[in-house]
Motif scaffolding. Structure first.
Motif, PDB file in Angstrom:
ATOM      1  N   VAL A 176      -1.386  -0.940  -4.060  1.00 45.36           N
ATOM      2  CA  VAL A 176      -2.718  -0.390  -3.817  1.00 45.36           C
ATOM      3  C   VAL A 176      -2.540   1.056  -3.370  1.00 45.36           C
ATOM      4  O   VAL A 176      -1.816   1.326  -2.413  1.00 45.36           O
TER       5      VAL A 176
ATOM      6  N   ILE B 119      -1.782  -3.496   6.075  1.00 48.66           N
ATOM      7  CA  ILE B 119      -2.256  -4.498   5.123  1.00 48.66           C
ATOM      8  C   ILE B 119      -3.114  -5.493   5.904  1.00 48.66           C
ATOM      9  O   ILE B 119      -2.641  -6.128   6.849  1.00 48.66           O
TER      10      ILE B 119
ATOM     11  N   LYS C 251       0.835  -1.195   0.000  1.00 50.05           N
ATOM     12  CA  LYS C 251       0.000   0.000   0.000  1.00 50.05           C
ATOM     13  C   LYS C 251       0.870   1.247   0.000  1.00 50.05           C
ATOM     14  O   LYS C 251       1.901   1.302   0.673  1.00 50.05           O
TER      15      LYS C 251
ATOM     16  N   ASP D 284      -7.020  -7.743   2.138  1.00 53.28           N
ATOM     17  CA  ASP D 284      -6.216  -7.208   1.034  1.00 53.28           C
ATOM     18  C   ASP D 284      -5.458  -8.293   0.284  1.00 53.28           C
ATOM     19  O   ASP D 284      -4.933  -8.040  -0.815  1.00 53.28           O
TER      20      ASP D 284
END
Length: 384
Positions: free
Chosen positions: A77, A114, A63, A118
């Motif tokens: 992400v 996370i 992320k 996910d």
């Protein structure tokens, strides 16, 4: 019959994939209150860099914020409400007892955690829990254990905490974390020699393989019934950042390709030594990588008779282990592909305690002309 065979082949391909879980970061290297380099960071970036170099297929969950500007092979992400994790590494000028420069590491910005949701629904053969900023939760690691045949964990993902005022990285004892009960369900736990002091190695080795890296001295592998020291490779250190991550990437690459644990650890030591010789995320020369892949394939063919079965690690040194070390060492000094691209000048007076190896990469610092991180960088004293 043809359809069934094709489906079986596809399944094998899917299960050979490595799932890497950990956030990308922005690393800022600072010395004497001066920014020396800025680079893509995070264990996930170093590990995927090694696995890509070894032509091993990966899936990555990471992320970042909308401020993330680096080109990467595996898209993260993007969290619109968060910024990318940022670490400042402060180096002093002193060389200490371990022969390395001391550093103070601070997390100055943290992206989202996370979560289990996910992670991909597909099953993976190998999972790698490699968070650096506290982004992996106990529930996330448990989900990885359930969806991967074998899980490798970097202890930094489990024992790091961060000062509430300035973000300085601190370590806590492993048994005090919410991850401790999961140790019997993982296959490999990797730690640096500094991090190993925060766990009871004698206890943890009863449950899983423990690999402790020790810089220029190589690494040591512990398992329930024994332990082994694995030889290092000579290196001229420029930046220790990511060396342990690259080690874990090389170690995993060896195991994925069927090497015994001692041989896989040699491959890890090789990539760790390559990484410290560059600033930031290393760039591996293509000719070097091909030599290494050839040596790994040759080694695998030599050890076919003793190749491990699924989920079974072989810990004893196979016959020819020392020759494999020598072959990888020879590959390490492979001349780079393009002399014109090389921007390296040999030091005029190398230290007596070090041997100068022929560089094997385009030795350019992975620093950025324009910073991708817009916040003012603080000095150690906290002043802009």
């Amino acid at each position: 019959m043809v359809t069934t065979a094709a489906a079986a082949h596809k399944t094998r391909q899917q299960q050979n994939r490595v799932l890497i879980v950990g956030n990308y970061c922005h690393d800022v290297l600072i010395q004497n209150d001066t920014v020396k380099a800025e680079s893509l960071g995070g264990a996930a970036s170093f590990i995927s860099n090694v696995l890509n170099g070894m032509s091993i297929s990966c899936n990555l969950v990471s992320k970042v914020g909308e401020d993330f500007k680096y080109p990467v092979n595996y898209s993260p992400v993007v969290i619109p409400t968060s910024k990318t994790t940022v670490f400042h590494a402060y180096f002093d000028l002193g060389i200490h007892g371990n022969g390395h420069q001391d550093r103070v590491l601070r997390r100055v910005c943290a992206c989202d955690s996370i979560r289990p949701s996910d992670l991909p629904d597909t099953r993976s053969n190998f999972g790698m829990a490699v968070g650096v900023g506290g982004e992996i939760l106990p529930a996330t690691l448990e989900r990885m254990i359930e969806s991967c045949d074998a899980v490798f964990v970097d202890i930094q993902a489990l024992i790091r905490i961060f000062d509430s005022v300035d973000g300085t990285v601190k370590l806590v004892k492993l048994e005090e974390t919410g991850f401790y009960s999961l140790l019997p369900r993982i296959v490999v736990l990797k730690a640096s020699s500094e991090e190993a002091a925060f766990m009871d190695v004698e206890e943890v080795r009863k449950w899983c393989c423990v690999v402790v890296t020790n810089g220029k001295d190589g690494c040591k592998v512990y398992w329930k019934d024994g332990e082994l020291g694995i030889s290092p490779f000579l290196a001229n250190q420029e930046d220790p950042t990511g060396a342990g991550d690259s080690f874990l990437g090389g170690f995993a690459a060896g195991l994925v390709q069927g090497l015994a644990v001692p041989d896989a650890a040699l491959l890890g030591n090789l990539f760790g030594s390559l990484t410290v010789e560059q600033i930031g995320l290393p760039k591996f020369d293509s000719r070097l990588l091909q030599r290494v892949k050839d040596e790994v394939q040759r080694r695998k063919m030599q050890c076919l008779r003793c190749e491990r079965s699924d989920n079974e690690l072989k810990f004893l040194k196979p016959v020819g282990h020392e020759q494999f070390h020598a072959s990888l060492g020879a590959a390490k000094i492979t001349p780079p592909c393009s002399i014109q691209d090389r921007q390296w000048n040999p030091p005029s007076s190398p230290k007596k305690t070090e041997q100068i190896a022929i560089p094997h990469y385009t030795a350019q610092a992975k620093s950025l002309v324009n910073s991708v991180y817009e916040e003012p960088i603080q000095t150690v004293e906290g002043k802009p």
